[in-house]
Design an enzyme around this catalytic site. Structure first.
Site, PDB file in Angstrom:
ATOM      1  N   CYS A  28     -10.304   9.780   7.766  1.00 47.90           N
ATOM      2  CA  CYS A  28     -10.815   9.188   9.202  1.00 47.90           C
ATOM      3  C   CYS A  28     -12.838   8.576   8.085  1.00 47.90           C
ATOM      4  O   CYS A  28     -12.115   8.895   6.784  1.00 47.90           O
ATOM      5  CB  CYS A  28     -11.499   9.568   9.416  1.00 47.90           C
ATOM      6  SG  CYS A  28     -10.022  10.257  10.729  1.00 47.90           S
TER       7      CYS A  28
ATOM      8  N   LEU B 257      -8.644   7.590  11.775  1.00 47.28           N
ATOM      9  CA  LEU B 257      -6.834   6.663  11.305  1.00 47.28           C
ATOM     10  C   LEU B 257      -6.347   7.557  11.914  1.00 47.28           C
ATOM     11  O   LEU B 257      -6.418   9.157  11.749  1.00 47.28           O
ATOM     12  CB  LEU B 257      -7.005   6.849   9.361  1.00 47.28           C
ATOM     13  CG  LEU B 257      -5.772   5.867   9.325  1.00 47.28           C
ATOM     14  CD1 LEU B 257      -5.456   4.833   9.866  1.00 47.28           C
ATOM     15  CD2 LEU B 257      -5.349   6.581   7.343  1.00 47.28           C
ATOM     16  N   ALA B 258      -5.681   7.000  12.709  1.00 46.99           N
ATOM     17  CA  ALA B 258      -4.455   8.481  13.969  1.00 46.99           C
ATOM     18  C   ALA B 258      -3.293   9.004  13.165  1.00 46.99           C
ATOM     19  O   ALA B 258      -2.770   7.586  13.157  1.00 46.99           O
ATOM     20  CB  ALA B 258      -4.589   7.757  15.470  1.00 46.99           C
TER      21      ALA B 258
ATOM     22  N   ASN C 241     -12.440  14.198   8.500  1.00 44.85           N
ATOM     23  CA  ASN C 241     -12.057  13.440   7.548  1.00 44.85           C
ATOM     24  C   ASN C 241     -11.390  14.137   6.753  1.00 44.85           C
ATOM     25  O   ASN C 241     -11.243  14.864   5.735  1.00 44.85           O
ATOM     26  CB  ASN C 241     -12.602  12.970   6.955  1.00 44.85           C
ATOM     27  CG  ASN C 241     -12.512  11.915   5.838  1.00 44.85           C
ATOM     28  OD1 ASN C 241     -11.331  11.192   6.044  1.00 44.85           O
ATOM     29  ND2 ASN C 241     -12.550  11.478   4.435  1.00 44.85           N
ATOM     30  N   GLY C 242      -9.384  13.870   6.793  1.00 46.92           N
ATOM     31  CA  GLY C 242      -8.430  14.443   5.791  1.00 46.92           C
ATOM     32  C   GLY C 242      -7.452  15.249   6.580  1.00 46.92           C
ATOM     33  O   GLY C 242      -7.412  15.028   7.679  1.00 46.92           O
TER      34      GLY C 242
ATOM     35  N   GLY D 281       1.293  10.580  -7.017  1.00 43.22           N
ATOM     36  CA  GLY D 281       1.427  12.117  -7.910  1.00 43.22           C
ATOM     37  C   GLY D 281      -0.472  11.791  -8.754  1.00 43.22           C
ATOM     38  O   GLY D 281      -0.222  13.015 -10.319  1.00 43.22           O
TER      39      GLY D 281
END
Length: 626
Positions: A2, A48-49, A72-73, A364
């Site tokens: 987010c 951002l769901a 956020n995260g 990666g």
């Protein structure tokens, strides 16, 4: 994933409600705001769901509204933590990982950070104590920037949000600019903007109700306490277990999930583990980028092999020079600061492709820093082995390899002969810190195109380099190199990872950077993890038979090269001249126009001089010019 934004202001507010649009790309699924009763604290959020799309709206509070968070995260072990906290009497209203932060803070205070496995940047307003508790994850996957001015503390996920407040002028930190030209990143808390700082990875900050920073403290660092009690086989088994668990918990998502795939060892491992552990039954989508300029710029042969083995769908994108011209100004805008390497361009394009199919991708990133995969570690250690052989000291415990044992790894340096020639041209057998500084000083090939009053001698920054290089308890040269890269090089790469994904409203997860894996690798004797000078020795043993043999046995490490030198000989030449040699650029006084014009005409293969100049000038045009 987010975007967060917040203010603590003594004199009540001009709160920046209209500024969330600056980070709207980070959270296209909605926004939320919370204003304290006395209007001195404001928390903003763009969402951002991913986890609990319906219930996890932010800012989010505890039951009585005394603790609020903007976050956020992702906290990957949120299910386990929620279960523990429920047993301790906490009541949950959602199934989101965000609410776990609130209750963990209530239960453990600032020690809650010890319990989180994840990537995060968050701010918790504790109305009982009248403090703002801010924290950033251990590796620095998620960003956190702030301004501290007379009567206000302001934080945000991106610098552009802070600039929009007009609290500080759009002014370049000249010392930081010089530092950037040497390291392609800015050391410590500085940014390229005066008065704008970043909270360092593995740190927390406490801000009081008077908008003063009461505490800024490191809560985690990598410790090189070497474990001499276990065997190589034990470390391999332990690494396998952690790799599997790191991927498994990062598959927790309530929205479609895919994976980046380059065809290299790291992303191939993540894809194969993801496919093996995925229980949804849906075919995994992978996303790969390449160029049509020949096999030196195309790894799709390998990525397709991995996708076939994993039973995954392989989606590909082939960016062009025209794409480069169109997107570079946008990339600079999303990055906030100049991009260090041209790999940001294809990474941005691959993220665009991924965003058309999924909302979460695994990748990666970080494998080279954690598992000792860069050729420069071999270059640095080769000199140590030669010195040790001459002085007959190479059998001592601090050596990860001897000259005799390192010889089988030498062929991988074939493509680095020009770099070796320059590295060994002077200073041979100097102290380890000076030798690694020389490897990390990126200024030698570009300084001639900058004006003399801008570009200082890189040695001015050697003392700052030393503080980081010797900043751990590492005894071996290898571990000191790894520690420096963890603190300086990796955050710069993660900056790119965050911005190129969030530009498209895409969450990027990096399982190889699970802090438990980093801690394990730091504890392993260098002679085991870098055995015979073989990069990624222990990692290779742990993943053998997991990825295709053709990928496992590759000798041509590519690292997403971009054919800029070919494009600059063609369609990009006029573009470079237009950006770099216009009146504004000339009058700025940053570049030497004569040297710059020559460089445009004769850019070296895989050279970065013109790339760096373009990024710098576009950055000035985007953020500094009125």
């Amino acid at each position: 994933m987010c975007g967060i934004f917040g203010v603590v202001r003594i004199s009540g507010s001009s709160i920046y409600k209209d500024k969330l649009s600056e980070i709207a790309h980070r959270g296209p699924d909605g926004q939320g705001e919370w204003l304290s009763p006395n209007e001195s604290v404001w928390l903003g959020h763009r969402r951002l769901a991913i986890i609990d799309p319906e219930g996890g709206k932010q800012p989010l509070s505890n039951e009585d509204g005394t603790v609020w968070v903007t976050f956020n995260g992702c906290i990957y072990n949120y299910l386990e933590l929620a279960q523990t906290l429920r047993r301790k009497g906490h009541h949950f209203r959602t199934y989101s990982d965000t609410e776990v932060i609130v209750h963990a803070y209530e239960e453990y205070g600032k020690d809650c950070l010890k319990y989180f496995i994840g990537m995060f940047a968050f701010a918790v307003w504790d109305d009982r104590k009248k403090i703002l508790f801010c924290a950033r994850d251990r590796m620095g996957v998620k960003p956190f920037y702030y301004i501290k001015e007379a009567d206000a503390f302001v934080f945000a996920s991106e610098i552009k949000a802070l600039l929009s407040t007009s609290l500080v002028p759009k002014k370049v930190d000249r010392r930081a600019l010089q530092e950037y030209l040497v390291f392609q990143t800015v050391l410590g808390e500085k940014t390229l903007f005066e008065h704008i700082y970043k909270l360092l990875p593995g740190h927390y900050m406490i801000v009081n109700e008077n908008a003063c920073i009461a505490e800024n403290k490191k809560y985690w660092d990598l410790s090189f306490d070497i474990d001499y009690d276990h065997t190589e086989e034990y470390f391999v088994d332990r690494l396998r277990v952690l790799l599997e668990d790191a991927v498994k918990i990062r598959l927790r998502s309530d929205v479609p999930l895919g994976a980046h795939l380059s065809g290299g060892m790291d992303s191939s491992t993540v894809v194969c583990l993801t496919s093996m552990l995925n229980i949804t039954g849906e075919k995994l989508k992978t996303f790969t980028g390449a160029f049509n300029e020949g096999e030196n710029f195309d790894e799709t042969r390998y990525s397709r092999l991995v996708a076939d083995k994993a039973g995954a769908e392989c989606l590909e994108i082939y960016p062009t020079a025209e794409d480069f011209i169109e997107t570079l100004p946008k990339i600079i805008y999303y990055m906030d600061e100049p991009a260090a390497g041209p790999g940001v361009f294809p990474q941005y394009m691959v993220s665009r492709l991924a965003s058309e199919h999924v909302k979460v991708v695994l990748g990666g990133q970080g494998g080279d820093e954690i598992f000792a995969g860069y050729a420069r570690y071999l270059v640095g250690y080769l000199e140590e082995c030669l010195k040790g052989a001459i002085e007959e000291t190479d059998k001592r415990s601090q050596y990860a390899a001897t000259l005799a044992s390192i010889i089988p790894s030498m062929p991988m340096l074939q493509q680095y002969v020009p770099m070796l020639r320059n590295f060994w041209s002077d200073g041979l057998f100097e102290p380890q810190d000076r030798r690694y500084f020389k490897l990390m000083d990126r200024s030698s090939g570009v300084k001639n195109i900058y004006s003399s009053d801008v570009f200082s001698d890189g040695l001015e920054f050697f003392e700052e380099f030393q503080k980081i290089f010797h900043g751990s308890n590492a005894a071996s040269f290898l571990n000191r190199m790894l520690y420096f890269d963890l603190k300086v090089h990796l955050p710069a790469l993660l900056h790119v990872e965050d911005r190129t994904s969030m530009a498209w409203g895409l969450e990027s997860r990096v399982p190889l950077l699970d802090h438990r894996i980093a801690e394990l690798m730091a504890s392993i004797p260098p002679v085991v993890k870098f055995k015979g000078g073989q990069p990624k020795y222990l990692f290779r043993k742990a993943i053998k038979n997991l990825i295709p043999d053709e990928v496992f046995n590759r000798k041509d490490k590519m690292g997403f090269p971009v054919p800029l030198h070919l494009w600059f000989r063609g369609s990009l030449r006029d573009y470079a001249r237009e950006v770099l040699l216009d009146d504004t650029a000339r009058q700025r006084g940053i570049f030497s126009p004569v040297a710059l014009e020559k460089a445009i005409e004769k850019e070296q293969d895989f050279g970065r001089a013109i790339w760096g100049a373009l990024c710098m000038e576009l950055w000035f045009k985007t953020f500094i010019d009125d």
